[in-house]
Design an enzyme around this catalytic site. Structure first.
Site, PDB file in Angstrom:
ATOM      1  N   HIS A   1      33.502  72.424  29.058  1.00  0.00           N
ATOM      2  CA  HIS A   1      32.439  71.737  29.795  1.00  0.00           C
ATOM      3  C   HIS A   1      33.071  70.693  30.706  1.00  0.00           C
ATOM      4  CE1 HIS A   1      28.706  69.539  30.588  1.00  0.00           C
ATOM      5  NE2 HIS A   1      28.080  70.613  30.172  1.00  0.00           N
TER       6      HIS A   1
ATOM      7  N   ASP B   1      25.695  77.048  25.559  1.00  0.00           N
ATOM      8  CA  ASP B   1      25.501  78.493  25.748  1.00  0.00           C
ATOM      9  C   ASP B   1      26.155  79.352  24.680  1.00  0.00           C
ATOM     10  OD1 ASP B   1      25.886  77.623  29.113  1.00  0.00           O
ATOM     11  OD2 ASP B   1      24.036  78.362  28.200  1.00  0.00           O
TER      12      ASP B   1
END
Ligand code: SDX
Length: 428
Positions: free
Chosen positions: A306, A363
Protein backbone atom coordinates in the site's frame (compact mmCIF):
# COMPACT_ATOMS: atom_id res chain seq x y z
CA UNK A 1 -0.25 33.14 10.15
CA UNK A 2 2.05 30.10 10.30
CA UNK A 3 4.63 30.41 13.13
CA UNK A 4 6.77 27.59 11.64
CA UNK A 5 8.76 28.01 8.44
CA UNK A 6 10.89 25.96 6.05
CA UNK A 7 13.94 27.60 4.50
CA UNK A 8 15.12 26.84 0.98
CA UNK A 9 18.54 27.91 -0.27
CA UNK A 10 18.30 28.22 -4.08
CA UNK A 11 20.53 30.06 -6.55
CA UNK A 12 22.26 31.97 -3.77
CA UNK A 13 18.93 33.18 -2.38
CA UNK A 14 17.12 32.16 0.79
CA UNK A 15 13.39 31.50 0.56
CA UNK A 16 11.04 30.90 3.48
CA UNK A 17 7.81 28.91 3.20
CA UNK A 18 5.17 28.55 5.93
CA UNK A 19 4.81 25.16 7.63
CA UNK A 20 1.15 24.40 8.33
CA UNK A 21 -0.20 21.94 10.90
CA UNK A 22 -3.42 19.95 10.75
CA UNK A 23 -5.33 18.56 13.74
CA UNK A 24 -3.07 15.48 13.59
CA UNK A 25 -0.61 13.86 11.19
CA UNK A 26 2.36 15.31 9.25
CA UNK A 27 2.81 19.06 8.91
CA UNK A 28 2.94 20.44 5.36
CA UNK A 29 5.29 22.94 3.73
CA UNK A 30 3.06 25.48 2.00
CA UNK A 31 4.77 25.90 -1.38
CA UNK A 32 1.95 27.71 -3.16
CA UNK A 33 4.28 30.67 -3.75
CA UNK A 34 7.34 28.56 -4.71
CA UNK A 35 7.12 29.02 -8.49
CA UNK A 36 6.32 32.72 -8.20
CA UNK A 37 9.26 33.37 -5.89
CA UNK A 38 11.86 30.93 -7.28
CA UNK A 39 10.82 30.05 -10.85
CA UNK A 40 11.06 26.39 -9.81
CA UNK A 41 8.42 23.65 -9.62
CA UNK A 42 8.48 20.78 -7.15
CA UNK A 43 8.86 17.33 -8.75
CA UNK A 44 6.81 14.51 -7.22
CA UNK A 45 5.55 11.87 -9.76
CA UNK A 46 2.89 9.75 -8.05
CA UNK A 47 2.50 12.47 -5.41
CA UNK A 48 4.34 10.41 -2.78
CA UNK A 49 5.25 13.54 -0.80
CA UNK A 50 2.42 15.84 -1.83
CA UNK A 51 -0.69 16.92 0.07
CA UNK A 52 -3.14 17.92 -2.67
CA UNK A 53 -5.76 19.48 -0.43
CA UNK A 54 -7.00 20.15 3.07
CA UNK A 55 -9.66 17.69 4.27
CA UNK A 56 -11.55 16.86 7.45
CA UNK A 57 -13.07 13.58 6.29
CA UNK A 58 -10.60 10.73 6.72
CA UNK A 59 -7.27 10.39 8.49
CA UNK A 60 -4.78 7.59 7.86
CA UNK A 61 -1.63 6.90 9.88
CA UNK A 62 0.18 4.43 7.60
CA UNK A 63 2.88 3.57 10.12
CA UNK A 64 0.44 2.82 12.93
CA UNK A 65 -2.26 1.26 10.74
CA UNK A 66 -4.84 3.84 11.83
CA UNK A 67 -7.91 4.81 9.78
CA UNK A 68 -10.39 7.37 11.15
CA UNK A 69 -13.57 8.70 9.53
CA UNK A 70 -14.38 12.10 11.04
CA UNK A 71 -12.30 10.91 14.02
CA UNK A 72 -14.01 7.55 14.55
CA UNK A 73 -11.73 4.46 14.21
CA UNK A 74 -12.70 2.14 11.34
CA UNK A 75 -12.77 -0.86 13.71
CA UNK A 76 -15.43 0.79 15.89
CA UNK A 77 -17.50 1.88 12.89
CA UNK A 78 -17.28 -1.62 11.38
CA UNK A 79 -18.36 -3.13 14.71
CA UNK A 80 -21.11 -0.72 15.82
CA UNK A 81 -22.24 1.42 12.87
CA UNK A 82 -23.93 0.83 9.51
CA UNK A 83 -22.98 1.88 5.99
CA UNK A 84 -25.81 4.41 5.84
CA UNK A 85 -24.78 5.90 9.19
CA UNK A 86 -21.15 6.14 7.97
CA UNK A 87 -22.44 7.79 4.79
CA UNK A 88 -24.28 10.37 6.90
CA UNK A 89 -21.15 10.87 9.06
CA UNK A 90 -18.86 11.43 6.06
CA UNK A 91 -21.32 13.80 4.38
CA UNK A 92 -22.31 15.81 7.47
CA UNK A 93 -19.37 15.52 9.88
CA UNK A 94 -21.23 14.11 12.90
CA UNK A 95 -23.05 10.88 13.75
CA UNK A 96 -26.80 11.45 13.22
CA UNK A 97 -29.51 11.57 15.88
CA UNK A 98 -32.16 8.88 15.37
CA UNK A 99 -34.44 11.48 13.77
CA UNK A 100 -31.67 12.71 11.43
CA UNK A 101 -30.81 9.12 10.54
CA UNK A 102 -34.43 8.18 9.81
CA UNK A 103 -34.77 11.23 7.58
CA UNK A 104 -31.53 10.42 5.72
CA UNK A 105 -32.50 6.78 5.26
CA UNK A 106 -35.96 7.78 4.01
CA UNK A 107 -34.39 10.14 1.44
CA UNK A 108 -31.83 7.63 0.19
CA UNK A 109 -34.39 4.83 0.00
CA UNK A 110 -36.64 6.92 -2.21
CA UNK A 111 -33.94 7.68 -4.72
CA UNK A 112 -32.94 4.06 -5.41
CA UNK A 113 -35.15 3.70 -8.50
CA UNK A 114 -33.55 4.23 -11.92
CA UNK A 115 -35.18 6.20 -14.75
CA UNK A 116 -36.88 3.70 -17.10
CA UNK A 117 -34.93 5.03 -20.09
CA UNK A 118 -31.63 4.38 -18.27
CA UNK A 119 -32.55 0.72 -18.18
CA UNK A 120 -32.26 0.77 -22.00
CA UNK A 121 -28.55 1.61 -21.73
CA UNK A 122 -27.82 -1.92 -20.55
CA UNK A 123 -29.17 -3.39 -23.82
CA UNK A 124 -26.32 -1.70 -25.68
CA UNK A 125 -23.68 -3.72 -23.85
CA UNK A 126 -22.59 -7.26 -24.71
CA UNK A 127 -23.75 -9.71 -22.05
CA UNK A 128 -20.10 -10.41 -21.19
CA UNK A 129 -19.24 -6.72 -20.72
CA UNK A 130 -17.22 -6.15 -17.55
CA UNK A 131 -19.53 -4.64 -14.90
CA UNK A 132 -17.07 -1.76 -14.43
CA UNK A 133 -17.51 -0.84 -18.12
CA UNK A 134 -21.25 -0.71 -17.48
CA UNK A 135 -20.81 1.29 -14.27
CA UNK A 136 -18.64 3.86 -16.09
CA UNK A 137 -21.19 4.22 -18.87
CA UNK A 138 -24.43 4.24 -16.89
CA UNK A 139 -23.18 6.51 -14.08
CA UNK A 140 -21.81 8.98 -16.61
CA UNK A 141 -25.18 8.87 -18.39
CA UNK A 142 -26.99 9.91 -15.18
CA UNK A 143 -25.90 13.48 -15.98
CA UNK A 144 -28.23 13.32 -19.01
CA UNK A 145 -31.21 12.74 -16.73
CA UNK A 146 -30.77 15.17 -13.85
CA UNK A 147 -30.31 18.65 -15.33
CA UNK A 148 -32.46 19.89 -12.44
CA UNK A 149 -29.57 19.35 -10.01
CA UNK A 150 -26.26 20.08 -11.73
CA UNK A 151 -25.76 23.66 -10.55
CA UNK A 152 -22.79 22.79 -8.36
CA UNK A 153 -22.79 26.24 -6.77
CA UNK A 154 -26.20 25.46 -5.23
CA UNK A 155 -25.85 23.47 -1.97
CA UNK A 156 -29.31 21.97 -2.48
CA UNK A 157 -28.33 20.73 -5.96
CA UNK A 158 -25.13 19.26 -4.53
CA UNK A 159 -27.14 17.56 -1.79
CA UNK A 160 -29.74 15.95 -4.06
CA UNK A 161 -27.06 14.87 -6.58
CA UNK A 162 -25.09 13.24 -3.74
CA UNK A 163 -28.20 11.46 -2.47
CA UNK A 164 -29.12 10.29 -5.98
CA UNK A 165 -25.62 8.89 -6.57
CA UNK A 166 -25.44 7.07 -3.22
CA UNK A 167 -28.98 5.71 -3.67
CA UNK A 168 -28.69 4.59 -7.28
CA UNK A 169 -25.31 2.85 -7.21
CA UNK A 170 -26.71 -0.39 -5.70
CA UNK A 171 -29.45 -0.45 -8.35
CA UNK A 172 -26.97 0.17 -11.17
CA UNK A 173 -24.52 -2.46 -9.85
CA UNK A 174 -27.25 -5.06 -9.27
CA UNK A 175 -28.58 -4.45 -12.79
CA UNK A 176 -25.07 -4.94 -14.21
CA UNK A 177 -25.00 -8.38 -12.56
CA UNK A 178 -28.56 -9.27 -13.70
CA UNK A 179 -27.71 -8.24 -17.25
CA UNK A 180 -24.61 -10.46 -17.22
CA UNK A 181 -26.54 -13.53 -16.04
CA UNK A 182 -29.56 -12.84 -18.27
CA UNK A 183 -32.06 -12.50 -15.42
CA UNK A 184 -34.73 -9.76 -15.23
CA UNK A 185 -33.87 -6.56 -13.37
CA UNK A 186 -35.36 -6.37 -9.89
CA UNK A 187 -37.03 -3.14 -8.75
CA UNK A 188 -35.89 -1.71 -5.39
CA UNK A 189 -37.89 -2.73 -2.31
CA UNK A 190 -38.33 0.24 0.03
CA UNK A 191 -39.08 -2.03 2.97
CA UNK A 192 -35.52 -3.35 3.04
CA UNK A 193 -32.30 -1.77 4.35
CA UNK A 194 -29.90 -0.18 1.86
CA UNK A 195 -27.76 -3.33 1.85
CA UNK A 196 -30.66 -5.80 2.11
CA UNK A 197 -32.26 -4.09 -0.89
CA UNK A 198 -29.00 -4.43 -2.83
CA UNK A 199 -28.74 -8.15 -2.03
CA UNK A 200 -32.35 -8.72 -3.12
CA UNK A 201 -31.91 -6.73 -6.37
CA UNK A 202 -28.81 -8.84 -7.09
CA UNK A 203 -29.79 -12.36 -6.06
CA UNK A 204 -33.60 -12.19 -5.93
CA UNK A 205 -35.84 -13.32 -8.82
CA UNK A 206 -39.44 -12.22 -9.60
CA UNK A 207 -40.71 -15.77 -9.27
CA UNK A 208 -40.15 -16.04 -5.52
CA UNK A 209 -39.69 -14.15 -2.27
CA UNK A 210 -36.04 -13.36 -1.50
CA UNK A 211 -34.98 -13.88 2.11
CA UNK A 212 -32.21 -11.53 3.26
CA UNK A 213 -29.92 -13.55 5.56
CA UNK A 214 -29.07 -11.17 8.47
CA UNK A 215 -25.49 -12.42 8.83
CA UNK A 216 -24.85 -11.90 5.10
CA UNK A 217 -26.55 -8.47 5.16
CA UNK A 218 -24.34 -7.47 8.12
CA UNK A 219 -21.16 -8.77 6.43
CA UNK A 220 -22.01 -6.97 3.17
CA UNK A 221 -22.84 -3.77 5.04
CA UNK A 222 -19.53 -4.02 6.91
CA UNK A 223 -17.65 -4.51 3.62
CA UNK A 224 -19.31 -1.33 2.33
CA UNK A 225 -18.18 0.51 5.50
CA UNK A 226 -14.59 -0.69 4.98
CA UNK A 227 -14.59 0.67 1.43
CA UNK A 228 -16.43 3.95 2.06
CA UNK A 229 -13.56 6.43 1.96
CA UNK A 230 -9.79 6.46 2.16
CA UNK A 231 -8.24 9.94 2.07
CA UNK A 232 -6.77 11.11 -1.27
CA UNK A 233 -6.35 7.75 -3.04
CA UNK A 234 -6.07 7.66 -6.84
CA UNK A 235 -9.80 7.49 -7.62
CA UNK A 236 -10.74 10.13 -5.04
CA UNK A 237 -8.03 12.40 -6.43
CA UNK A 238 -9.51 11.76 -9.89
CA UNK A 239 -12.96 12.81 -8.66
CA UNK A 240 -11.50 15.94 -7.08
CA UNK A 241 -9.53 16.87 -10.21
CA UNK A 242 -12.56 16.33 -12.44
CA UNK A 243 -14.72 18.30 -10.01
CA UNK A 244 -12.20 21.17 -9.86
CA UNK A 245 -13.10 22.05 -13.47
CA UNK A 246 -16.77 22.43 -12.50
CA UNK A 247 -17.84 19.16 -14.14
CA UNK A 248 -21.17 17.82 -12.88
CA UNK A 249 -21.03 15.27 -10.02
CA UNK A 250 -22.27 12.36 -12.15
CA UNK A 251 -19.39 12.86 -14.62
CA UNK A 252 -16.92 13.19 -11.73
CA UNK A 253 -18.04 9.93 -10.13
CA UNK A 254 -17.84 8.18 -13.53
CA UNK A 255 -14.22 9.38 -13.72
CA UNK A 256 -13.58 7.95 -10.26
CA UNK A 257 -15.06 4.60 -11.32
CA UNK A 258 -12.73 4.51 -14.33
CA UNK A 259 -9.67 5.11 -12.14
CA UNK A 260 -10.75 2.62 -9.47
CA UNK A 261 -10.93 -0.13 -12.13
CA UNK A 262 -7.13 -0.43 -12.36
CA UNK A 263 -5.58 -3.58 -10.79
CA UNK A 264 -3.16 -1.43 -8.77
CA UNK A 265 -6.20 0.17 -7.10
CA UNK A 266 -9.77 -1.11 -6.77
CA UNK A 267 -9.27 -3.82 -9.37
CA UNK A 268 -6.95 -5.58 -6.93
CA UNK A 269 -9.80 -7.41 -5.15
CA UNK A 270 -10.71 -9.22 -8.38
CA UNK A 271 -7.00 -9.79 -9.16
CA UNK A 272 -6.27 -11.03 -5.62
CA UNK A 273 -8.89 -13.78 -5.70
CA UNK A 274 -7.88 -14.79 -9.22
CA UNK A 275 -4.28 -15.00 -7.95
CA UNK A 276 -5.29 -17.10 -4.92
CA UNK A 277 -7.24 -19.47 -7.14
CA UNK A 278 -4.25 -19.69 -9.54
CA UNK A 279 -1.96 -20.53 -6.61
CA UNK A 280 -4.45 -23.18 -5.56
CA UNK A 281 -2.80 -25.11 -2.74
CA UNK A 282 -0.34 -23.85 -0.08
CA UNK A 283 2.53 -25.95 -1.49
CA UNK A 284 2.56 -23.66 -4.56
CA UNK A 285 2.99 -20.49 -2.43
CA UNK A 286 6.84 -20.40 -2.36
CA UNK A 287 6.92 -20.30 -6.18
CA UNK A 288 4.62 -17.27 -6.27
CA UNK A 289 6.49 -15.53 -3.44
CA UNK A 290 9.70 -15.89 -5.49
CA UNK A 291 7.94 -14.51 -8.57
CA UNK A 292 6.68 -11.52 -6.56
CA UNK A 293 10.27 -10.81 -5.44
CA UNK A 294 11.75 -11.19 -8.94
CA UNK A 295 12.37 -7.74 -10.44
CA UNK A 296 12.25 -9.26 -13.92
CA UNK A 297 8.80 -10.72 -13.31
CA UNK A 298 5.87 -8.25 -13.47
CA UNK A 299 3.91 -10.52 -11.10
CA UNK A 300 3.01 -8.90 -7.77
CA UNK A 301 1.14 -10.32 -4.80
CA UNK A 302 -2.26 -8.77 -5.42
CA UNK A 303 -3.91 -7.54 -2.23
CA UNK A 304 -0.48 -6.84 -0.73
CA UNK A 305 1.30 -3.53 -0.26
CA UNK A 306 0.00 0.00 0.00
CA UNK A 307 1.22 3.50 -0.76
CA UNK A 308 0.31 4.70 2.73
CA UNK A 309 0.03 1.68 5.02
CA UNK A 310 3.48 0.47 6.04
CA UNK A 311 1.74 -1.60 8.67
CA UNK A 312 -1.27 -3.90 8.59
CA UNK A 313 -4.26 -2.30 6.80
CA UNK A 314 -6.84 -2.09 9.63
CA UNK A 315 -9.53 -2.93 7.09
CA UNK A 316 -7.83 -6.25 6.28
CA UNK A 317 -8.02 -7.19 9.96
CA UNK A 318 -11.80 -6.72 9.98
CA UNK A 319 -12.11 -8.40 6.59
CA UNK A 320 -10.29 -11.55 7.76
CA UNK A 321 -12.62 -11.83 10.78
CA UNK A 322 -15.64 -11.38 8.47
CA UNK A 323 -14.55 -14.33 6.31
CA UNK A 324 -15.04 -16.66 9.26
CA UNK A 325 -18.44 -15.14 10.10
CA UNK A 326 -19.74 -15.52 6.53
CA UNK A 327 -18.41 -19.07 6.18
CA UNK A 328 -20.20 -20.00 9.40
CA UNK A 329 -23.46 -18.22 8.46
CA UNK A 330 -23.56 -19.84 5.02
CA UNK A 331 -22.06 -23.11 6.21
CA UNK A 332 -19.51 -22.94 3.40
CA UNK A 333 -15.81 -23.55 3.25
CA UNK A 334 -13.40 -22.41 0.58
CA UNK A 335 -9.86 -23.84 0.59
CA UNK A 336 -8.68 -20.57 -0.90
CA UNK A 337 -9.06 -19.00 2.58
CA UNK A 338 -6.50 -21.40 4.02
CA UNK A 339 -4.23 -20.60 1.08
CA UNK A 340 -4.68 -16.87 1.80
CA UNK A 341 -3.91 -17.29 5.51
CA UNK A 342 -0.82 -19.37 4.70
CA UNK A 343 0.31 -16.89 2.02
CA UNK A 344 0.01 -14.02 4.50
CA UNK A 345 1.97 -16.00 7.11
CA UNK A 346 4.79 -16.89 4.69
CA UNK A 347 4.99 -13.41 3.13
CA UNK A 348 5.08 -11.61 6.48
CA UNK A 349 7.98 -13.79 7.61
CA UNK A 350 9.93 -13.14 4.40
CA UNK A 351 12.66 -10.46 4.55
CA UNK A 352 11.63 -8.95 1.19
CA UNK A 353 8.12 -8.19 2.41
CA UNK A 354 9.32 -7.14 5.86
CA UNK A 355 11.92 -4.73 4.47
CA UNK A 356 9.47 -3.20 1.99
CA UNK A 357 6.72 -3.17 4.65
CA UNK A 358 4.26 -5.02 2.44
CA UNK A 359 1.20 -6.16 4.36
CA UNK A 360 -2.23 -7.43 3.26
CA UNK A 361 -4.51 -4.55 2.27
CA UNK A 362 -8.27 -4.18 2.07
CA UNK A 363 -8.38 -6.21 -1.16
CA UNK A 364 -6.62 -9.35 0.08
CA UNK A 365 -9.54 -11.04 1.87
CA UNK A 366 -12.57 -9.19 0.50
CA UNK A 367 -12.86 -11.37 -2.60
CA UNK A 368 -13.10 -14.54 -0.52
CA UNK A 369 -16.15 -13.16 1.29
CA UNK A 370 -17.79 -11.80 -1.85
CA UNK A 371 -17.25 -15.13 -3.62
CA UNK A 372 -18.81 -17.01 -0.66
CA UNK A 373 -21.85 -14.71 -0.80
CA UNK A 374 -22.22 -15.55 -4.51
CA UNK A 375 -20.68 -12.67 -6.47
CA UNK A 376 -18.56 -13.47 -9.53
CA UNK A 377 -15.05 -11.95 -9.38
CA UNK A 378 -15.98 -9.51 -12.15
CA UNK A 379 -18.46 -7.85 -9.73
CA UNK A 380 -15.90 -7.24 -6.96
CA UNK A 381 -14.63 -3.85 -8.15
CA UNK A 382 -18.18 -2.73 -8.95
CA UNK A 383 -18.99 -3.35 -5.27
CA UNK A 384 -15.93 -1.34 -4.29
CA UNK A 385 -17.20 1.51 -6.52
CA UNK A 386 -20.68 1.23 -4.99
CA UNK A 387 -19.26 1.75 -1.49
CA UNK A 388 -16.62 4.32 -2.44
CA UNK A 389 -19.28 6.53 -4.03
CA UNK A 390 -20.06 7.68 -0.48
CA UNK A 391 -16.46 8.86 -0.02
CA UNK A 392 -16.23 10.31 -3.50
CA UNK A 393 -19.35 12.47 -3.13
CA UNK A 394 -18.31 13.53 0.39
CA UNK A 395 -14.83 14.55 -0.87
CA UNK A 396 -16.36 16.28 -3.91
CA UNK A 397 -18.78 18.22 -1.70
CA UNK A 398 -15.95 19.23 0.64
CA UNK A 399 -13.93 20.54 -2.30
CA UNK A 400 -16.77 22.36 -4.11
CA UNK A 401 -17.98 23.91 -0.85
CA UNK A 402 -14.55 25.51 -0.34
CA UNK A 403 -14.77 29.04 -1.81
CA UNK A 404 -10.99 29.01 -2.25
CA UNK A 405 -10.92 25.91 -4.45
CA UNK A 406 -9.32 26.36 -7.88
CA UNK A 407 -8.97 24.13 -10.94
CA UNK A 408 -6.23 21.53 -10.49
CA UNK A 409 -3.48 22.05 -13.05
CA UNK A 410 -0.09 20.41 -12.27
CA UNK A 411 3.07 21.42 -14.20
CA UNK A 412 5.95 19.18 -15.43
CA UNK A 413 9.68 18.71 -15.87
CA UNK A 414 9.98 19.04 -19.67
CA UNK A 415 12.58 16.70 -21.23
CA UNK A 416 11.47 16.84 -24.87
CA UNK A 417 13.19 18.61 -27.82
CA UNK A 418 13.83 22.32 -27.48
CA UNK A 419 12.58 24.63 -30.23
CA UNK A 420 13.58 23.66 -33.78
CA UNK A 421 12.40 24.60 -37.31
CA UNK A 422 10.05 22.50 -39.43
CA UNK A 423 11.83 20.38 -42.11
CA UNK A 424 9.93 20.00 -45.42
CA UNK A 425 9.34 16.42 -46.55
CA UNK A 426 11.77 16.63 -49.47
CA UNK A 427 14.55 17.71 -47.09
CA UNK A 428 14.21 14.81 -44.56
C1 SDX B 1 -6.22 0.08 -2.89
O1 SDX B 1 -4.42 4.58 -1.98
C2 SDX B 1 -5.37 3.97 -1.37
O2 SDX B 1 -5.77 4.32 -0.28
C3 SDX B 1 -5.94 2.77 -2.13
C4 SDX B 1 -6.98 1.92 -1.38
C5 SDX B 1 -8.25 2.68 -1.12
O3 SDX B 1 -8.99 2.30 -0.20
O4 SDX B 1 -8.57 3.59 -1.93
O5 SDX B 1 -6.43 1.49 -0.14
C6 SDX B 1 -7.38 0.70 -2.19
O6 SDX B 1 -5.96 0.42 -4.02
C7 SDX B 1 -5.34 -0.89 -2.14
C8 SDX B 1 -4.11 -1.38 -2.98
C9 SDX B 1 -4.60 -2.48 -3.93
N1 SDX B 1 -3.55 -2.83 -4.89
C10 SDX B 1 -2.91 -4.04 -4.82
O7 SDX B 1 -3.06 -4.86 -3.90
C11 SDX B 1 -1.96 -4.31 -5.98
C12 SDX B 1 -0.63 -4.86 -5.46
N2 SDX B 1 0.05 -3.76 -4.73
C13 SDX B 1 1.02 -2.98 -5.48
O8 SDX B 1 0.71 -2.78 -6.83
C14 SDX B 1 1.50 -1.74 -4.69
O9 SDX B 1 1.77 -2.17 -3.42
C15 SDX B 1 0.61 -0.52 -4.62
C16 SDX B 1 0.22 -0.02 -5.97
C17 SDX B 1 -0.60 -0.77 -3.81
C18 SDX B 1 1.44 0.57 -3.92
O10 SDX B 1 2.47 0.89 -4.76
P1 SDX B 1 3.56 2.04 -4.38
O11 SDX B 1 3.21 2.73 -3.13
O12 SDX B 1 3.79 2.86 -5.60
O13 SDX B 1 4.79 1.22 -4.03
P2 SDX B 1 5.82 0.68 -5.10
O14 SDX B 1 5.08 0.10 -6.29
O15 SDX B 1 6.82 1.73 -5.33
O16 SDX B 1 6.43 -0.55 -4.31
C19 SDX B 1 7.49 -0.34 -3.39
C20 SDX B 1 8.34 -1.59 -3.53
C21 SDX B 1 8.71 -1.89 -4.98
O17 SDX B 1 9.94 -2.60 -4.95
P3 SDX B 1 11.31 -1.70 -5.30
O18 SDX B 1 11.10 -1.12 -6.68
O19 SDX B 1 11.40 -0.65 -4.22
O20 SDX B 1 12.40 -2.73 -5.24
O21 SDX B 1 7.60 -2.74 -3.08
C22 SDX B 1 7.39 -3.63 -4.16
C23 SDX B 1 7.66 -2.87 -5.44
O22 SDX B 1 8.13 -3.75 -6.46
N3 SDX B 1 6.00 -4.05 -4.09
C24 SDX B 1 5.56 -5.31 -4.23
C25 SDX B 1 4.18 -5.24 -4.05
N4 SDX B 1 3.82 -3.98 -3.80
C26 SDX B 1 4.93 -3.24 -3.83
N5 SDX B 1 6.22 -6.44 -4.51
C27 SDX B 1 5.45 -7.56 -4.59
N6 SDX B 1 4.12 -7.61 -4.42
C28 SDX B 1 3.44 -6.45 -4.14
N7 SDX B 1 2.13 -6.47 -3.98
Amino acid sequence: MADKHATLELGGETHEFPVLSGSTGPDVVDIRKLYGSTGHFTFDPGYKSTASCESALTYIDGNEGVLLHRGYPIGQLAEHSSFMEVAYLLLNGELPSSEEFDDFNYTITRHTMLHEQLRQFYQGFRRDAHPMAIMCGVVGALSAFYHDSTDISDPEHRKISSHRLIAKMPTIAAMAYKYAVGQPFMQPDNNLSYTGNFLRMTFGVPAEEYEVIPAVEKAMDRIFILHADHEQNASTSTVRLAGSSGANPFACIAAGIACLWGPAHGGANEAALNMLREIGTPDKIPHYIERAKDKNDPFRLMGFGHRVYKNYDPRATVMQKTVREVFEALNVQDPVFETALRLEEIALSDDYFKEKKLFPNVDFYSGIILSAIGFPTTMFTALFALARTVGWVAQWNEMISDPAQVIGRPRQLYTGPTERDYVPLDKR
